[in-house]
Design an enzyme around this catalytic site. Structure first.
Site, PDB file in Angstrom:
ATOM      1  N   TYR A   1       0.922  -1.661  -0.067  1.00 38.24           N
ATOM      2  CA  TYR A   1       0.123  -0.467  -0.182  1.00 38.24           C
ATOM      3  C   TYR A   1       0.879   0.981   0.112  1.00 38.24           C
ATOM      4  CZ  TYR A   1      -3.635   3.268   1.200  1.00 38.24           C
ATOM      5  OH  TYR A   1      -4.494   4.529   1.224  1.00 38.24           O
TER       6      TYR A   1
ATOM      7  N   LYS B   1       1.437   4.208  -3.106  1.00 36.58           N
ATOM      8  CA  LYS B   1       1.026   5.053  -2.501  1.00 36.58           C
ATOM      9  C   LYS B   1       1.789   6.190  -2.912  1.00 36.58           C
ATOM     10  CE  LYS B   1      -3.272   5.022  -1.977  1.00 36.58           C
ATOM     11  NZ  LYS B   1      -4.105   5.240  -2.246  1.00 36.58           N
TER      12      LYS B   1
END
Ligand SMILES: NC(=O)c1ccc[n+]([C@@H]2O[C@H](COP(=O)([O-])OP(=O)(O)OC[C@H]3O[C@@H](n4cnc5c(N)ncnc54)[C@H](O)[C@@H]3O)[C@@H](O)[C@H]2O)c1
Length: 265
Positions: free
Chosen positions: A154, A158
């Site tokens: 994740y 990002k």
């Protein structure tokens, strides 16, 4: 968008069936925009389309698929006779120790969050650069600023979104297209926010409300993010007032990115 700006702006939003994407769609639509709603969740899109009524176009689409994204974008542009802006909100997360992360976990996260954003930007860009101008806003995360345990994929996705934002901002500036990112801290009320809260609750063995309260008390401004906080910043980045801003990442985090004096807490 501000009330004094031209109505009828045409905005395509990925991840529009839930959370930030849905809140952004509702807000822009209420201000007079036409909204192109893109998501994997067809039923969620349909419910939002019924709620909003006119000036809505839906495309059920997996943002990991280049052909599906192109079809969704071109279909939306045809329905609205063009596009003025893109908001990328589709995203997924999982929490696992490094040793347990599978190739499928990694690929899903990177493919939805980063490749999906790239594909949407690539498919929308031609609609924005001709005749000239347009906006892109990518929803990154506080995890796009700082790594944290158990979210390797994740955080990587990002952080990657911020690289994509800066690269596209530089490339598309001559065409008058601005590209910016928003980095929200945890917002417990969205689909992903609830998922994160549930995971933390299970990991700590405490009630989700206690986890949310702990997070709020650890924030310099003393509360958690709301969907309205993110909507307001996206709205500004799409407004005429933001026409000279590009390649930025805005922390919507109540000041959580600020540090304390070492040794003082
Ligand atoms: N809620 C938070 O705490 C938080 C904090 C920082 C950043 N974000 C980011 O905000 C964005 C929106 O998340 P949210 O909190 O609104 O979560 P959400 O789960 O409510 O919304 C995410 C949407 O993305 C859609 N989606 C997932 N995979 C897809 C795919 N392959 N193709 C198309 N659509 C797909 C889902 O169906 C869902 O409608 C995400 O990018 C997330 O990483 C969320």
């Amino acid at each position: 968008m501000d009330d004094d700006e031209p109505a009828g702006r045409r905005v395509l939003i990925t991840g529009a069936a839930s959370g930030f994407g849905r809140a952004i769609a509702r807000h822009l639509h209420a201000g007079g925009a036409s909204v192109g709603l893109v998501d994997l969740d067809g039923a969620g899109l349909e419910a939002l389309a019924v709620e909003l009524g006119e000036r809505v176009h839906t495309e059920t689409c997996d943002v990991r698929s280049p052909s599906a994204v192109r079809t969704a974008v071109d279909g939306t542009a045809r329905a609205f006779s063009g596009l003025d802006a893109l908001v990328v909100s589709a995203g997924v997360i999982h929490f696992k120790p490094l040793a347990q992360v599978t190739e499928a976990d990694w690929d899903l996260t990177l493919d939805v969050n980063l490749k999906g954003a790239f594909l949407a930007c690539q498919a929308v860009a031609p609609h924005l650069v001709a005749p000239s101008g347009g906006r892109m806003v990518l929803i990154s995360s506080d995890a796009g600023r700082r790594g944290a345990p158990l979210i390797q994929a994740y955080a990587s996705s990002k952080f990657g979104l911020l690289g994509l934002t800066e690269s596209l901002a530089a490339e598309l500036a001559p065409a008058g297209v601005t590209v910016n990112a928003v980095c929200p801290v945890a917002c417990p009320t969205t689909g992903m926010g609830e998922q994160v809260l549930d995971w933390k609750s299970g990991a700590r063995g405490v009630d989700p409300a206690a986890v949310a309260a702990d997070a709020a008390s650890g924030n310099p401004l003393g509360r958690n993010a709301t969907e309205a906080d993110i909507v307001a910043v996206v709205d500004f980045l799409l407004s005429d007032g933001a026409s000279f801003l590009t390649g930025l990442a805005i922390d919507v985090d109540g000041g959580l990115h600020l540090s304390a004096l070492p040794g003082m807490r």
